[in-house]
Scaffold this motif. Structure first.
Motif, PDB file in Angstrom:
ATOM      1  N   GLN A  16       6.586   7.595   2.998  1.00 16.95           N
ATOM      2  CA  GLN A  16       7.371   8.304   1.497  1.00 16.95           C
ATOM      3  C   GLN A  16       8.955   8.150   2.265  1.00 16.95           C
ATOM      4  O   GLN A  16       9.143   7.649   2.834  1.00 16.95           O
ATOM      5  CB  GLN A  16       7.401  10.289   2.147  1.00 16.95           C
ATOM      6  CG  GLN A  16       8.301  10.649   3.367  1.00 16.95           C
ATOM      7  CD  GLN A  16       7.304  12.148   3.807  1.00 16.95           C
ATOM      8  OE1 GLN A  16       6.978  12.451   2.994  1.00 16.95           O
ATOM      9  NE2 GLN A  16       7.843  12.784   4.775  1.00 16.95           N
ATOM     10  N   PRO A  17       9.403   8.101   0.709  1.00 10.02           N
ATOM     11  CA  PRO A  17      11.083   7.853   0.290  1.00 10.02           C
ATOM     12  C   PRO A  17      11.532   8.633   1.326  1.00 10.02           C
ATOM     13  O   PRO A  17      11.677  10.416   1.537  1.00 10.02           O
ATOM     14  CB  PRO A  17      11.352   7.623  -0.776  1.00 10.02           C
ATOM     15  CG  PRO A  17      10.078   7.775  -1.583  1.00 10.02           C
ATOM     16  CD  PRO A  17       9.317   8.764  -0.584  1.00 10.02           C
ATOM     17  N   ASN A  18      13.528   7.875   2.205  1.00  8.47           N
ATOM     18  CA  ASN A  18      14.091   8.917   2.808  1.00  8.47           C
ATOM     19  C   ASN A  18      14.894   7.875   2.251  1.00  8.47           C
ATOM     20  O   ASN A  18      15.871   6.884   2.996  1.00  8.47           O
ATOM     21  CB  ASN A  18      13.973   8.747   4.288  1.00  8.47           C
ATOM     22  CG  ASN A  18      15.009   9.248   5.142  1.00  8.47           C
ATOM     23  OD1 ASN A  18      15.416   9.670   4.532  1.00  8.47           O
ATOM     24  ND2 ASN A  18      14.718   8.516   6.720  1.00  8.47           N
ATOM     25  N   PRO A  19      15.486   8.654   1.771  1.00  6.42           N
ATOM     26  CA  PRO A  19      17.286   8.207   0.794  1.00  6.42           C
ATOM     27  C   PRO A  19      18.293   7.648   1.640  1.00  6.42           C
ATOM     28  O   PRO A  19      19.181   7.335   2.209  1.00  6.42           O
ATOM     29  CB  PRO A  19      17.601   8.799  -0.407  1.00  6.42           C
ATOM     30  CG  PRO A  19      16.376   9.678  -0.328  1.00  6.42           C
ATOM     31  CD  PRO A  19      15.055   9.564   0.464  1.00  6.42           C
ATOM     32  N   ARG A  20      18.057   9.366   2.600  1.00  9.01           N
ATOM     33  CA  ARG A  20      19.838   8.776   3.378  1.00  9.01           C
ATOM     34  C   ARG A  20      19.269   7.583   5.164  1.00  9.01           C
ATOM     35  O   ARG A  20      20.294   7.635   6.029  1.00  9.01           O
ATOM     36  CB  ARG A  20      19.045  10.546   4.277  1.00  9.01           C
ATOM     37  CG  ARG A  20      19.572  11.640   3.255  1.00  9.01           C
ATOM     38  CD  ARG A  20      20.040  12.612   3.299  1.00  9.01           C
ATOM     39  NE  ARG A  20      20.387  13.180   4.816  1.00  9.01           N
ATOM     40  CZ  ARG A  20      20.104  14.080   5.450  1.00  9.01           C
ATOM     41  NH1 ARG A  20      20.013  15.376   5.422  1.00  9.01           N
ATOM     42  NH2 ARG A  20      21.687  14.248   5.659  1.00  9.01           N
ATOM     43  N   GLY A  21      18.277   6.703   5.137  1.00  7.95           N
ATOM     44  CA  GLY A  21      17.675   5.945   6.102  1.00  7.95           C
ATOM     45  C   GLY A  21      18.991   5.254   5.783  1.00  7.95           C
ATOM     46  O   GLY A  21      19.195   4.389   4.793  1.00  7.95           O
ATOM     47  N   GLN A  22      19.475   3.957   6.793  1.00  4.15           N
ATOM     48  CA  GLN A  22      19.891   3.013   7.151  1.00  4.15           C
ATOM     49  C   GLN A  22      20.043   2.541   7.923  1.00  4.15           C
ATOM     50  O   GLN A  22      19.832   3.144   8.986  1.00  4.15           O
ATOM     51  CB  GLN A  22      21.670   3.773   6.518  1.00  4.15           C
ATOM     52  CG  GLN A  22      22.364   4.186   7.822  1.00  4.15           C
ATOM     53  CD  GLN A  22      23.095   5.072   7.443  1.00  4.15           C
ATOM     54  OE1 GLN A  22      24.132   4.920   6.288  1.00  4.15           O
ATOM     55  NE2 GLN A  22      24.232   4.878   8.464  1.00  4.15           N
ATOM     56  N   VAL A  23      20.090   1.290   8.606  1.00  2.21           N
ATOM     57  CA  VAL A  23      20.964   0.394   9.430  1.00  2.21           C
ATOM     58  C   VAL A  23      22.082  -0.369   9.503  1.00  2.21           C
ATOM     59  O   VAL A  23      22.166  -0.301   8.064  1.00  2.21           O
ATOM     60  CB  VAL A  23      19.915  -1.323   9.553  1.00  2.21           C
ATOM     61  CG1 VAL A  23      18.353  -0.940   9.456  1.00  2.21           C
ATOM     62  CG2 VAL A  23      19.777  -2.035   7.976  1.00  2.21           C
ATOM     63  N   THR A  24      22.810  -1.021  10.254  1.00  4.93           N
ATOM     64  CA  THR A  24      24.048  -1.191  11.372  1.00  4.93           C
ATOM     65  C   THR A  24      24.188  -2.877  10.355  1.00  4.93           C
ATOM     66  O   THR A  24      23.175  -3.315  11.635  1.00  4.93           O
ATOM     67  CB  THR A  24      25.066  -0.647  11.978  1.00  4.93           C
ATOM     68  OG1 THR A  24      24.450   0.921  11.565  1.00  4.93           O
ATOM     69  CG2 THR A  24      26.218  -1.106  12.235  1.00  4.93           C
ATOM     70  N   HIS A  25      24.768  -3.023   9.881  1.00  6.90           N
ATOM     71  CA  HIS A  25      25.288  -4.650  10.354  1.00  6.90           C
ATOM     72  C   HIS A  25      26.098  -4.923  10.721  1.00  6.90           C
ATOM     73  O   HIS A  25      26.729  -4.249  11.628  1.00  6.90           O
ATOM     74  CB  HIS A  25      25.923  -5.032   8.077  1.00  6.90           C
ATOM     75  CG  HIS A  25      26.170  -6.153   7.996  1.00  6.90           C
ATOM     76  ND1 HIS A  25      26.459  -7.500   8.933  1.00  6.90           N
ATOM     77  CD2 HIS A  25      25.858  -6.895   6.641  1.00  6.90           C
ATOM     78  CE1 HIS A  25      25.739  -8.620   8.002  1.00  6.90           C
ATOM     79  NE2 HIS A  25      25.844  -7.895   6.863  1.00  6.90           N
TER      80      HIS A  25
END
Length: 554
Positions: free
Chosen positions: A264-273
């Motif tokens: 399911q979607p998780n709009p708060r997920g991220q990865v660090t550049h």
């Protein structure tokens, strides 16, 4: 080089040059290239961030040849024959009917033709019997099982990552897609955008195969684009236009997905550049940066990927399919499409890709066009006086059978099926949804566990372990003596020596024995007492099953 201020400059002195095969092309300090070996070779020129590939052709033969497209050929033959003519390589004649039925049945269904089927095909005098055989194989349940297995390998369906319920659901979903001839674009779209319970919604498991968003980005680019985007993780791709922004931007899309049992979607997920230390911006590789509040990023990615103008998606699948059928991709490796790794036959790859898209990404139509070509149907024997050719398709390339196909071939030939715990008796190795199903024969034959890409291992079977087991292990010996197996049934039926020899050749090599082979085995049987006849028959059967000819599609 042309610059933004409209000036130009000769930048040869600052350009780096690289030959793909340094043994074939030498480049000295004065940038003079010397071709050491005939054939088609690629040199890459790099200046700053610009890369250009140049192909050099030196004919293989000394005298001109004329490879014409004979009646019944197709666009594939036009392109291949044109290249062969340029290289002065003569094309081998068509393979005989026995070779063709074995080759086509293995290519399309992953199993041997039955002796009955071989006999019927050899006695059929119709001019269109090869085309009819191809259509029969494409419409069979064996085709569905085999190509489900191939997709399961490509998408790494395994129980360690997906759990048994997820792996089974994914496998069953893939089988339904193959059976109903769902377009490759619709399959890819469903895998990218599907949410829900992965134990009941098989397509959702595609999002769960890799361990984290970075690995998922690499997995998607390799399996659906034929691109090694992983080379742009720590720096911009050294041989292509992909950047760190592309790599981490794609990973950022998958970071916004919860990839447990419930996808399911998780709009708060991220990865660090790594270059900025800040969250990477959502990005479709080489295309566009998405808005941070975009909640349909996977749909946008799918729309871009399956669009007819996408330069990677359809081409990657066509190239993989060609490699399976022909033994070598038009681009090798098949997961490394880039301008500096050009196809051996660029127009052919472009034409096949265009046709694939026009036919609504139809797998069966693509396979049919390849199988019907004279290029596919050629003998595997090169023309006398010319070196073996593994790049330009002057003759068919012999391919080792994959572990699962080899296991099924042994079972079919001996009439002694393998048994897998938890599966019905008679289940074929290619039908297993679980790559970790306990099986000593499959371990011996070197199966892929699908934790990583299987594409490199699919053609590297035949190690020492396997050879020792084939020489004197239970894998073959137990099946030769199986009371319900083929050999023992032949003895019970009271067949004579000639009938026995022919039956075993048809069951293994899918052809009758040649005259010299018949004479040889007649001498072997005539030289022993009646009570020793079974031992000779077992030796014959073992020799066929352990031969290179049996373990390959040729």
């Amino acid at each position: 080089a042309s610059f933004d201020d409209s000036t130009t400059r000769d930048v040869t002195a600052w350009t780096s040059w690289h030959a793909d095969d340094s043994a074939a092309v030498a480049i000295n300090k004065q940038n003079i290239a010397t071709v050491k070996r005939p054939g088609l070779h690629t040199i890459t020129a790099r200046y700053l961030h610009r890369i250009v590939a140049v192909q050099l052709i030196v004919p293989v033969g000394q005298q001109p040849v004329r490879n014409t497209n004979v009646q019944g050929g197709n666009l594939i033959d036009d392109e291949v024959n044109a290249t062969l003519t340029t290289l002065r390589l003569p094309a081998s004649p068509l393979a005989n009917d026995a070779t063709f039925i074995r080759r086509a049945t293995l290519s399309l269904t992953g199993r041997l033709p039955t002796p009955t089927h071989v006999r019927a095909f050899l006695h059929d005098k119709a001019n269109n019997k090869r085309d009819r055989l191809i259509d029969e194989l494409l419409g069979s349940d064996d085709f569905t099982d085999y190509w489900t297995y191939r997709l399961a390998n490509l998408f790494r369906v395994n129980t360690k990552a997906l759990q048994p319920q997820g792996a089974k659901a994914f496998h069953q979903w893939l089988r339904r897609q193959v059976q109903s001839n769902t377009g490759w674009d619709d399959i890819a779209r469903a895998m990218l955008v599907t949410n829900g319970d992965s134990y009941s919604n098989g397509a959702a498991n595609y999002m769960r195969v890799a361990g984290d968003p970075l690995l998922q980005a690499e997995f998607v680019s390799e399996s659906l684009m034929g691109v090694r985007l992983r080379c742009a993780n720590c720096h911009n791709h050294p041989l292509d236009h992909w950047t760190q922004n592309d790599y981490h931007g794609l990973a950022a899309i998958f970071a916004r997905v919860d990839r447990g049992r419930m996808v399911q979607p998780n709009p708060r997920g991220q990865v660090t550049h790594p270059a900025t230390g800040r969250p990477a911006l959502l990005r479709i590789p080489g295309s566009q940066t998405l808005k941070p509040d975009d909640t349909n990023e996977r749909k946008a990615l799918a729309d871009w990927l399956v669009h007819p103008d996408n330069p990677y998606f359809a081409k990657a699948f066509v190239n993989r399919t060609w490699r399976h059928m022909m033994g070598r991709g038009l681009v090798e490796p098949v997961d490394d499409l880039r301008s500096t790794n050009p196809a051996t036959h660029p127009r052919l790859l472009a034409t096949l890709t265009e046709s694939f898209v026009k036919n609504e990404y139809d797998l069966r139509a693509l396979l049919r066009s390849i199988a019907q070509s004279h290029t596919y149907q050629r003998s595997s024997r090169p023309t006398a006086g010319y070196p073996p050719d593994r790049r330009f398709y002057s003759h068919a390339i012999e391919q080792s059978l994959s572990p699962e196909v080899m296991a099924d071939a042994i079972a079919d030939a001996t009439g002694s099926p393998l048994e897998f715990k938890g599966f019905d008796k008679g289940t074929r190795a290619v039908q297993l949804f679980d790559s970790r199903t306990p099986s000593v024969p499959l371990d011996i034959l070197g199966r892929c566990d699908r934790m990583q890409s299987c594409e490199s291992t699919m053609t590297q079977t035949g190690g020492l372990d396997q050879q020792l087991h084939l020489i004197n292990g239970k894998l073959l010996n137990a099946r030769l003596r199986d009371p319900s197996g083929r050999l023992q049934k032949l003895f019970k039926a009271g067949v004579n020596d000639g009938q026995l020899v022919e039956s075993l050749y048809l069951a293994t090599l899918s052809r009758p024995p040649a005259k010299a082979e018949r004479l040889f085995w007649r001498k072997q049987f005539d030289s022993v007492k009646a009570e020793e006849r079974q031992a000779v028959a077992e030796d014959l059967f073992w020799a066929l099953l352990s031969s290179r000819a049996f373990g390959a599609n040729h």
